[in-house]
Design an enzyme around this catalytic site. Structure first.
Site, PDB file in Angstrom:
ATOM      1  CG  HIS A 143      11.441   6.075   9.111  1.00 41.44           C
ATOM      2  ND1 HIS A 143      11.635   7.021   8.144  1.00 41.44           N
ATOM      3  CD2 HIS A 143      10.723   5.079   8.517  1.00 41.44           C
ATOM      4  CE1 HIS A 143      11.062   6.637   7.014  1.00 41.44           C
ATOM      5  NE2 HIS A 143      10.499   5.444   7.220  1.00 41.44           N
ATOM      6  NE  ARG A 159       3.461  11.276   3.749  1.00 38.36           N
ATOM      7  CZ  ARG A 159       4.557  10.703   3.259  1.00 38.36           C
ATOM      8  NH1 ARG A 159       4.907   9.492   3.655  1.00 38.36           N
ATOM      9  NH2 ARG A 159       5.313  11.328   2.384  1.00 38.36           N
ATOM     10  CG  HIS A 187       7.175   4.495   9.604  1.00 45.12           C
ATOM     11  ND1 HIS A 187       6.979   3.297  10.216  1.00 45.12           N
ATOM     12  CD2 HIS A 187       6.522   4.424   8.430  1.00 45.12           C
ATOM     13  CE1 HIS A 187       6.244   2.517   9.449  1.00 45.12           C
ATOM     14  NE2 HIS A 187       5.949   3.172   8.346  1.00 45.12           N
ATOM     15  CG  ASP A 199      -0.138  -0.255   2.519  1.00 45.71           C
ATOM     16  OD1 ASP A 199       1.084  -0.050   2.533  1.00 45.71           O
ATOM     17  OD2 ASP A 199      -0.761  -0.661   3.516  1.00 45.71           O
ATOM     18  CD  GLU A 209       0.659   4.470   4.557  1.00 45.88           C
ATOM     19  OE1 GLU A 209      -0.253   5.146   5.086  1.00 45.88           O
ATOM     20  OE2 GLU A 209       1.865   4.787   4.625  1.00 45.88           O
ATOM     21  CD  GLU A 211       0.926  -6.584   3.292  1.00 42.31           C
ATOM     22  OE1 GLU A 211       0.852  -5.357   3.264  1.00 42.31           O
ATOM     23  OE2 GLU A 211       1.798  -7.202   3.921  1.00 42.31           O
TER      24      GLU A 211
HETATM   25  C1  UD1 Z   1       6.866   5.016   3.259  1.00 37.97           C
HETATM   26  C2  UD1 Z   1       5.450   4.571   2.879  1.00 37.97           C
HETATM   27  C3  UD1 Z   1       4.789   3.885   4.055  1.00 37.97           C
HETATM   28  C4  UD1 Z   1       5.662   2.778   4.605  1.00 37.97           C
HETATM   29  C5  UD1 Z   1       7.056   3.327   4.924  1.00 37.97           C
HETATM   30  C6  UD1 Z   1       7.969   2.208   5.351  1.00 37.97           C
HETATM   31  C7  UD1 Z   1       4.216   6.003   1.321  1.00 37.97           C
HETATM   32  C8  UD1 Z   1       3.452   7.240   1.146  1.00 37.97           C
HETATM   33  N1  UD1 Z   1       4.661   5.744   2.562  1.00 37.97           N
HETATM   34  O1  UD1 Z   1       6.736   6.011   4.248  1.00 37.97           O
HETATM   35  O2  UD1 Z   1       3.557   3.328   3.630  1.00 37.97           O
HETATM   36  O3  UD1 Z   1       5.078   2.299   5.788  1.00 37.97           O
HETATM   37  O4  UD1 Z   1       7.604   3.910   3.735  1.00 37.97           O
HETATM   38  O5  UD1 Z   1       9.084   2.688   6.019  1.00 37.97           O
HETATM   39  O6  UD1 Z   1       4.437   5.273   0.383  1.00 37.97           O
HETATM   40  N2  UD1 Z   1      14.340   8.638   3.756  1.00 37.97           N
HETATM   41  C9  UD1 Z   1      15.706   8.557   3.582  1.00 37.97           C
HETATM   42  N3  UD1 Z   1      16.246   7.341   3.266  1.00 37.97           N
HETATM   43  C10 UD1 Z   1      15.499   6.220   3.100  1.00 37.97           C
HETATM   44  C11 UD1 Z   1      14.122   6.324   3.287  1.00 37.97           C
HETATM   45  C12 UD1 Z   1      13.549   7.529   3.609  1.00 37.97           C
HETATM   46  O7  UD1 Z   1      16.414   9.531   3.711  1.00 37.97           O
HETATM   47  O8  UD1 Z   1      16.063   5.162   2.803  1.00 37.97           O
HETATM   48  C13 UD1 Z   1      13.741   9.951   4.105  1.00 37.97           C
HETATM   49  C14 UD1 Z   1      13.648  10.906   2.906  1.00 37.97           C
HETATM   50  O9  UD1 Z   1      13.894  12.217   3.333  1.00 37.97           O
HETATM   51  C15 UD1 Z   1      12.179  10.792   2.498  1.00 37.97           C
HETATM   52  C16 UD1 Z   1      11.518  10.582   3.853  1.00 37.97           C
HETATM   53  O10 UD1 Z   1      12.415   9.756   4.577  1.00 37.97           O
HETATM   54  O11 UD1 Z   1      11.729  11.929   1.811  1.00 37.97           O
HETATM   55  C17 UD1 Z   1      10.158   9.967   3.834  1.00 37.97           C
HETATM   56  O12 UD1 Z   1      10.117   8.817   2.995  1.00 37.97           O
HETATM   57  P1  UD1 Z   1       8.707   8.387   2.302  1.00 37.97           P
HETATM   58  O13 UD1 Z   1       8.931   7.163   1.493  1.00 37.97           O
HETATM   59  O14 UD1 Z   1       8.105   9.552   1.615  1.00 37.97           O
HETATM   60  O15 UD1 Z   1       7.777   8.106   3.532  1.00 37.97           O
HETATM   61  P2  UD1 Z   1       7.865   7.007   4.670  1.00 37.97           P
HETATM   62  O16 UD1 Z   1       7.363   7.635   5.909  1.00 37.97           O
HETATM   63  O17 UD1 Z   1       9.191   6.365   4.649  1.00 37.97           O
HETATM   64  N1  UDP Z   2      12.577  -3.289  10.024  1.00 35.76           N
HETATM   65  C1  UDP Z   2      13.954  -3.360   9.773  1.00 35.76           C
HETATM   66  N2  UDP Z   2      14.789  -2.546  10.466  1.00 35.76           N
HETATM   67  C2  UDP Z   2      14.351  -1.657  11.381  1.00 35.76           C
HETATM   68  C3  UDP Z   2      12.951  -1.568  11.623  1.00 35.76           C
HETATM   69  C4  UDP Z   2      12.099  -2.405  10.913  1.00 35.76           C
HETATM   70  O1  UDP Z   2      14.383  -4.180   8.963  1.00 35.76           O
HETATM   71  O2  UDP Z   2      15.175  -0.948  11.966  1.00 35.76           O
HETATM   72  C5  UDP Z   2      11.668  -4.146   9.237  1.00 35.76           C
HETATM   73  C6  UDP Z   2      10.632  -4.923  10.019  1.00 35.76           C
HETATM   74  O3  UDP Z   2      11.132  -6.180  10.405  1.00 35.76           O
HETATM   75  C7  UDP Z   2       9.500  -5.046   8.996  1.00 35.76           C
HETATM   76  C8  UDP Z   2       9.634  -3.828   8.151  1.00 35.76           C
HETATM   77  O4  UDP Z   2      10.921  -3.287   8.416  1.00 35.76           O
HETATM   78  O5  UDP Z   2       9.702  -6.169   8.170  1.00 35.76           O
HETATM   79  C9  UDP Z   2       8.570  -2.826   8.469  1.00 35.76           C
HETATM   80  O6  UDP Z   2       8.844  -1.658   7.795  1.00 35.76           O
HETATM   81  P1  UDP Z   2       8.238  -0.283   8.232  1.00 35.76           P
HETATM   82  O7  UDP Z   2       7.857  -0.330   9.659  1.00 35.76           O
HETATM   83  O8  UDP Z   2       9.208   0.751   7.781  1.00 35.76           O
HETATM   84  O9  UDP Z   2       6.969  -0.145   7.272  1.00 35.76           O
HETATM   85  P2  UDP Z   2       5.471  -0.709   7.358  1.00 35.76           P
HETATM   86  O10 UDP Z   2       5.517  -2.163   7.587  1.00 35.76           O
HETATM   87  O11 UDP Z   2       4.778   0.058   8.412  1.00 35.76           O
HETATM   88  O12 UDP Z   2       4.915  -0.347   6.016  1.00 35.76           O
END
Ligand code: UD1
Ligand code: UDP
Length: 378
Positions: free
Chosen positions: A240, A209, A207, A98, A134, A120
């Site tokens: 995160h 939003r 993490h 999602d 999501e 999923e």
């Molecule tokens: C995204 C997904 C969320 C998922 C989460 C898993 C969307 C809208 N959200 O949210 O569903 O649960 O990933 O973690 O698709 N960033 C880095 N390095 C990384 C990753 C992120 O620097 O490797 C920073 C960047 O500044 C980026 C910000 O995190 O702009 C947010 O990342 P984003 O993918 O927009 O949202 P998440 O909260 O990570």
């Molecule tokens: N996870 C990881 N390292 C971390 C925290 C979480 O590998 O430091 C893994 C966790 O085991 C799970 C996945 O990340 O499989 C969950 O990702 P996240 O919580 O970012 O996203 P969501 O599942 O909420 O979309």
């Protein structure tokens, strides 16, 4: 049988973790020509997973920007995926879950009139903004998809209510459980575990939003209060990468000898460290599925969950982000062995570790029929 050309599109950490077992399995099948395309919605957090599972990438759009917006993720992914799908000409695009990558990849495939398989599928809270975005990402993906790989019967029921044809829904279990079977090891050690020694520890992750802001402040206050309440309790908090979260964390969380702030942990480390933890506080989706398999209770830092199976099984408890409720629930679990035991003994409702196999068997069977029909029509 002619080869089936499959393009899998992923962009974030959880998609990579849960698609990893499937991607590995796809490569083992001679009937399948498998490509992996990354939008690159995540960078470091995605690379970590690909490295852990040794997964090769065919194309990476590298779209991630600091503080990116939903619009930029969607627009950049859509624009980037169009020429790739036109060139590879897959018979099926596989998407997961999602995220905004999921939505954009489904739409990009639809624009090219390519079949979509949704891994999923069918998770719902029924609340448009919870989680945001999501809930809408998965509903729209569900409307586009041709095959819905639902992890549970409950997910299947949601899809049926949305008038999705029953024959297109396949209950497979969640591939998260397949992934866990590849990572958790009895002989695992880590310097963090050695440092904590025989003390208890809980894991914190946040993490979402909708929690950025007041929600996270409530969560951090609760964590600090728990450290003060229990002199033998440690907290492991892999933070995160989102800069908005780091800013709140820096404003709220002070240095404490029993608070272990880390960069996002590598998947193998996270799964194994989680296995040794006493409790998990999280707003993550994936961790709610993994923890019951690890026998660790979870307090879910959200108002709603699309994973009610774990709440029904008694292994997850929804507590939201109110400091009082989080502290009270954690104190009860950490002081009452009977209550604690109840939350560790539930049945894992999310799968048996064979989801990837079921998904691939279905794809092969469907395309056998499609190819026979095509030959017959010639
Ligand atoms: C995204 C997904 C969320 C998922 C989460 C898993 C969307 C809208 N959200 O949210 O569903 O649960 O990933 O973690 O698709 N960033 C880095 N390095 C990384 C990753 C992120 O620097 O490797 C920073 C960047 O500044 C980026 C910000 O995190 O702009 C947010 O990342 P984003 O993918 O927009 O949202 P998440 O909260 O990570
Ligand atoms: N996870 C990881 N390292 C971390 C925290 C979480 O590998 O430091 C893994 C966790 O085991 C799970 C996945 O990340 O499989 C969950 O990702 P996240 O919580 O970012 O996203 P969501 O599942 O909420 O979309």
């Amino acid at each position: 049988m002619r080869q089936i050309r499959v393009v899998s599109v992923i962009g974030t950490r959880p998609e990579a973790i849960k698609m990893a077992p499937l991607l590995i399995e796809l490569k083992k099948h001679p009937e399948i020509e498998s490509y992996l395309v990354l939008t690159g919605q995540h960078k470091e957090m995605l690379d970590q997973v690909l490295e852990s599972f040794k997964i090769e990438v065919d194309i990476n759009l590298h779209i991630m920007k600091s503080n990116q917006s939903l619009t930029s993720i969607t627009a950049d992914s859509l624009t980037g995926l169009e020429p790739i799908l036109q060139e590879i000409k897959p018979q099926i695009v596989l998407v997961h879950g999602d995220t905004t990558t999921t939505l954009a990849a489904s739409l990009a495939a639809y624009y090219q009139q390519v079949h979509v398989g949704h891994v999923e599928a069918g998770l719902r809270t029924g609340e448009k903004y919870s989680p945001y975005p999501e809930e809408m990402n998965r509903r729209i993906t569900g409307a586009i998809a041709d095959w819905h790989f639902a992890p549970t019967n409950k997910a299947k029921q949601h899809l049926l209510k949305e008038n999705i044809t029953e024959a297109s829904i396949i209950v497979t279990g969640n591939t998260a459980i397949d992934a866990l079977q590849m990572t958790v090891r009895p002989d695992y050690t880590h310097p963090l575990l050695e440092k904590i020694g025989n003390d208890r520890f809980l894991i914190l992750t946040t993490h979402r939003r909708e929690n950025v802001g007041e929600g996270m402040r409530g969560i951090f206050k609760a964590a600090l209060e728990l450290l003060q309440t229990f002199p033998d309790l440690h907290i492991v908090y892999p933070v995160h990468k989102n800069p908005k979260i780091r800013a709140i964390m820096e404003e709220m969380v002070f240095a404490h000898p029993r608070l272990h702030l880390t960069e996002p942990l590598d998947t193998i480390d996270f799964h194994n460290i989680a296995f040794h933890s006493s409790l998990i506080l999280t707003d993550s989706g994936g961790i709610q599925e993994e923890a019951p398999s690890l026998g660790v209770p979870v307090l879910v830092l959200r108002e709603q969950t699309e994973r009610p199976e774990g709440v029904d099984a008694g292994v997850l408890k929804l507590v939201g982000t109110d400091t009082r409720l989080i502290v009270e629930s954690a104190v009860q679990l950490l002081t009452d062995p009977i209550e604690y035991e109840k939350m560790t003994k539930g049945i894992n409702p999310y799968g048996d570790g064979k989801a990837s196999k079921r998904i691939i068997d279905h794809i092969i069977n469907v395309f056998k029929v499609v190819q026979k029909e095509e030959e017959f029509a010639k």
